[in-house]
Motif scaffolding. Sequence first.
Motif, mmCIF file in Angstrom:
data_model
loop_
_atom_site.group_PDB
_atom_site.id
_atom_site.type_symbol
_atom_site.label_atom_id
_atom_site.label_comp_id
_atom_site.label_asym_id
_atom_site.label_seq_id
_atom_site.Cartn_x
_atom_site.Cartn_y
_atom_site.Cartn_z
ATOM 1 N N ASP A 228 -42.226 28.868 27.602
ATOM 2 C CA ASP A 228 -40.934 28.284 27.231
ATOM 3 C C ASP A 228 -39.788 29.163 27.705
ATOM 4 O OD1 ASP A 228 -42.281 26.262 25.976
ATOM 5 O OD2 ASP A 228 -42.354 27.313 24.053
ATOM 6 N N ASP B 290 -39.440 29.178 31.520
ATOM 7 C CA ASP B 290 -38.935 27.907 32.036
ATOM 8 C C ASP B 290 -37.439 27.762 31.828
ATOM 9 O OD1 ASP B 290 -41.036 26.834 33.316
ATOM 10 O OD2 ASP B 290 -41.807 25.698 31.611
ATOM 11 N N LEU C 209 -36.254 26.777 35.397
ATOM 12 C CA LEU C 209 -35.886 25.366 35.499
ATOM 13 C C LEU C 209 -34.406 25.167 35.202
ATOM 14 C CD1 LEU C 209 -38.907 23.611 33.761
ATOM 15 C CD2 LEU C 209 -38.580 24.175 36.155
ATOM 16 N N HIS C 210 -33.652 26.230 35.204
ATOM 17 C CA HIS C 210 -32.237 26.126 34.872
ATOM 18 C C HIS C 210 -31.527 25.168 35.821
ATOM 19 C CE1 HIS C 210 -28.049 27.278 34.259
ATOM 20 N NE2 HIS C 210 -28.450 27.659 33.062
ATOM 21 N N ARG C 211 -30.607 24.364 35.271
ATOM 22 C CA ARG C 211 -29.953 23.326 36.065
ATOM 23 C C ARG C 211 -29.233 23.912 37.253
ATOM 24 N NH1 ARG C 211 -27.647 18.893 31.971
ATOM 25 N NH2 ARG C 211 -28.059 17.669 33.804
ATOM 26 N N TYR D 71 -32.333 26.719 41.495
ATOM 27 C CA TYR D 71 -32.350 26.735 42.957
ATOM 28 C C TYR D 71 -32.128 28.132 43.513
ATOM 29 C CZ TYR D 71 -32.245 21.661 43.400
ATOM 30 O OH TYR D 71 -32.553 20.340 43.378
ATOM 31 N N PHE E 4 -40.864 20.409 40.376
ATOM 32 C CA PHE E 4 -39.979 19.794 39.380
ATOM 33 C C PHE E 4 -38.524 19.853 39.823
ATOM 34 C CE2 PHE E 4 -37.527 20.238 35.349
ATOM 35 C CZ PHE E 4 -37.837 19.013 34.774
ATOM 36 N N ILE E 5 -38.057 21.035 40.241
ATOM 37 C CA ILE E 5 -36.638 21.119 40.587
ATOM 38 C C ILE E 5 -36.332 20.471 41.939
ATOM 39 C CG2 ILE E 5 -36.161 23.156 39.154
ATOM 40 C CD1 ILE E 5 -36.202 24.850 41.652
ATOM 41 N N ASP F 16 -37.816 17.598 43.135
ATOM 42 C CA ASP F 16 -38.181 16.180 43.236
ATOM 43 C C ASP F 16 -37.005 15.289 43.625
ATOM 44 O OD1 ASP F 16 -40.062 13.924 42.852
ATOM 45 O OD2 ASP F 16 -38.676 13.414 41.239
ATOM 46 N N LYS F 17 -35.885 15.460 42.937
ATOM 47 C CA LYS F 17 -34.745 14.584 43.200
ATOM 48 C C LYS F 17 -34.282 14.707 44.646
ATOM 49 C CE LYS F 17 -31.098 12.097 41.658
ATOM 50 N NZ LYS F 17 -30.079 12.202 40.630
ATOM 51 N N GLY G 128 -41.492 15.084 44.836
ATOM 52 C CA GLY G 128 -41.656 16.459 44.365
ATOM 53 C C GLY G 128 -43.029 16.998 44.719
ATOM 54 N N PHE H 143 -43.902 10.334 39.192
ATOM 55 C CA PHE H 143 -43.909 11.782 39.106
ATOM 56 C C PHE H 143 -44.266 12.183 37.677
ATOM 57 C CE2 PHE H 143 -41.708 15.981 39.042
ATOM 58 C CZ PHE H 143 -42.365 16.548 40.106
ATOM 59 N N MET I 92 -46.339 14.263 35.677
ATOM 60 C CA MET I 92 -47.150 15.417 36.054
ATOM 61 C C MET I 92 -47.089 16.488 34.979
ATOM 62 S SD MET I 92 -46.408 17.786 39.355
ATOM 63 C CE MET I 92 -45.171 18.755 38.508
ATOM 64 N N GLU I 93 -48.212 17.143 34.786
ATOM 65 C CA GLU I 93 -48.250 18.224 33.812
ATOM 66 C C GLU I 93 -47.600 19.483 34.387
ATOM 67 O OE1 GLU I 93 -52.202 19.339 32.703
ATOM 68 O OE2 GLU I 93 -51.497 20.844 31.267
ATOM 69 N N LEU I 94 -46.798 20.166 33.585
ATOM 70 C CA LEU I 94 -46.312 21.489 33.972
ATOM 71 C C LEU I 94 -47.161 22.509 33.223
ATOM 72 C CD1 LEU I 94 -42.395 21.146 33.819
ATOM 73 C CD2 LEU I 94 -43.870 20.988 35.807
ATOM 74 N N PRO J 239 -32.116 20.236 37.788
ATOM 75 C CA PRO J 239 -30.794 20.167 38.421
ATOM 76 C C PRO J 239 -30.564 18.742 38.910
ATOM 77 C CG PRO J 239 -32.024 22.060 39.250
ATOM 78 C CD PRO J 239 -32.951 21.305 38.372
ATOM 79 N N VAL K 2 -46.382 20.359 28.286
ATOM 80 C CA VAL K 2 -45.141 19.918 28.910
ATOM 81 C C VAL K 2 -45.453 18.928 30.026
ATOM 82 C CG1 VAL K 2 -43.041 20.637 30.077
ATOM 83 C CG2 VAL K 2 -44.074 22.126 28.375
#
Lengths: 706, 77
Positions: free
Chosen positions: A273, A276, A280-282, A286, A374-375, A377-378, A387, A490, A492-494, B50, B63
């Motif tokens: 946690d 992440d 995985l920060h917005r 990146y 995850f980061i 994919d978009k 992703g 998408f 998917m398990e992390l 993001p 998760v």
Amino acid sequence: MKKSPKIALIGNPNAGKSSLFNSLTGLRQKTGNFPGVTMDKLIGKWKLETGDEAEILDLPGIYSIYPKSMDEQVVINILANPKHPDYPDLAIVVADASNLKRNLLLFSQVRDLGIPTVLALNMIDVAENQGVVINSVKLARELNVEIAEVNAKKGIGLNGLRLAVNKTLASGYNSNDSLPMSYSKELVEEIKEKYGDTDDYHALLWLSEHDNLRQFNTQQRVGFDALQEKYGWITQEAQSKETMARYAQLNEIVDNCLHEMPVEEEPVNTWTDRLDKIFLHRFWGYFIFLGILFIVFQAIFTWATYPMDLIDGGIASLNEFLKTQLPDSKLTDLLTDGLISGIGGVLIFIPQIAFLFLFISLLEETGYMSRVMFIMDKLMRRFGLSGKSVVPLISSIACAVPAIMSTRSISSWKDRLITIMVTPLMSCSARLPIYTVLIALVVPETSSLFGIFNLQGVALFALYLLGFFVALFSAWIMKLLLKVQERSYFIMELPSYKGPRFSHVAITILNSTKAFVFEAGKIIVAISIVLWVLASYGPGDAIEQAEIKVKAENPTLSGIELDNKIASQKLENSYAGVFGKVIEPAIKPLGYDWKIGIALITSFAAREVFVGTMSTIYSLGGEVDDENSTVMNRMRAEINPATGKPMYDTALGFSLLIFYAFAMQCMSTLAVTYRETKSWKYPAIQLFYMTGLAYISAFIVYQVLK
Amino acid sequence: MKTKPMKTIADLKIGERGVIVNFTDQGLSLKLLEMGCLPGTQVTMTHIAPFGDPIAVKVSGYVLSMRLNEASTIVVA
Ligand SMILES: Nc1nc2c(ncn2[C@@H]2O[C@H](COP(=O)(O)OP(=O)(O)OP(=O)(O)O)[C@@H](O)[C@H]2O)c(=O)[nH]1
Ligand SMILES: [Mg+2]
């Protein structure tokens, strides 16, 4: 009991099947902490209690017996067909204890297929970290199955597993429960009548998945469709109902056997946690990813230099030594100029390649790979990828061949096809030597960016990024061209982060590097010999004529200078020289001469021979003194006869870099693309669009920089 | 006939919880069920990538990531 029973490892993706396989068989199947590492079956041997050897089958992970992607179909095609040569006598269902309920869903399905089953509870350490304790004795009783607690990664609990397997093999199928859902007996009877006697669950599996099962031909599939129609069978609905019914049963069992330490409302803040929150920060997500990549390429260029210089020096002195010790003959030349130069061309890159493998293996083993998916994919989706394309794209930094195989986990055919088509644009490890040599020629070593970053390292990083962005761009074009509308998802398990085992990582690096050197080495040795022959002999007496001609034209020259002139005239008149001359007009606009032309021809099948070819050509093309003995120095000393300036100037250097970054020069990649797409159309398109792209971009770069 | 739009996982804020009620897309529901997203299960929104998509939720102790359009097929209460 059979003498050599077949045992299949079945389980959810990332449950630890391949780790267990490695522990049991001593083999080195690839593992990694993200779902979808194993893409095909692999067989190994395991000694049982009875002294018999069992055949162990490692398989891709599945969440249920209803496949959603190609890798999953491999497993279902085995499990659905009792006549399949790999159909197991026993299944070890490997379950992730930190996610028990979901893992048991698959267990219950496999068992209902009538396969004797043992449950291996893995990742108990992870579960305990999350505050989950499982009473496995009770669970075994409730599920009526032999359970072995194991740690697949560390190889703990294998004896218990052996006992459980032995007991189950001896007692045979261990359940006579009826299926948890209701279904029409009449329908099942009709299936059995038409398609052969089997148990009810197999019959239902055939009915719903017949389109994915290779055991049935078109006519049989039509028959199944008719049956579905007749009985009003809706696969989707039936499978959902079944899944709910199974979970309803499992809920009760799991609740009885599982103790969660903390109260529900106060979930433990695990390492995962916390990490992440950062990765995985917005915004920072990146930057961290780019930063990691940047550091890796800096490291490749700066740290790897020291061992590389050592190896380089060693090979040069070996060559010198051999030249002085061995009699002056054609054979000695073949050995020194042909073979050792060629092999040395690969050997000196071992440190860099090992670094690259270290990086990829850490990315895969820690669990960060899933976060990158995850980061990204978009972003990837905008370009017609997903992703999940991140795994092939990143692993093709090592090699495009396994990378293209790893696209099997992408469920949408369109996403998968586009990923396959653009993956070879990512710079693979075979390009690394080419980049290193050329960057060293055109980017000054002493300069740095902001005083801290090695500029050569920055250039290398930029080339890798270029490959990535061109891959995205090409994907976007293909997305516009391919008009298929297909749903992709998408879900998917992390997985939780896991510390890498350093011994594992070390062995992985060792093996991958060894494989690279031997694979590349074989090709290089073969091509070096052929090249040496082609470069030492020419049509008719052209070679002898060359020597006479040089002597006649330059009566005043003598010593080294004369030898050099003769050598380069000889090369020009050899078969290799003739070939190079033939394609020279085509590559002249890119700034290349016939010598580079020879290298382009030899690296057509495999680009790793470029550096070896260069060193063979330049060592044949002239006698060398000690100082000039490395490829880089020889290339640096090369003079462009037209201008009298160094041949490898900025324009030519970048033109070559771009060409090698984009061109499709790898037979193995074309072959695997054919295998994965089952059509020659796609490798052909790959060959033409990539090589075309390479030609045009190199042309532009050369003309602009010239 | 206009009904109040249903709340789905896509509407959850980080840290917010919901209990799965049902699915609006039958094509996706099987995959979701298999992954442990069953009606009656509690989900917690844990991460938003993001650009706001995809998202990740905690469900039955692990998760799970999914895209927004997939999340919006899962009705929660
Ligand atoms: N902490 C812990 N980690 C484990 C254990 N067993 C395996 N792992 C790790 O879990 C990850 C997944 O292992 P794999 O063996 O690749 O899993 P798999 O089931 O083959 O996965 P797929 O091939 O993707 O289906 C790796 O990073 C292993 O090192 C265990 O008992 N404890
Ligand atoms: Mg595996």
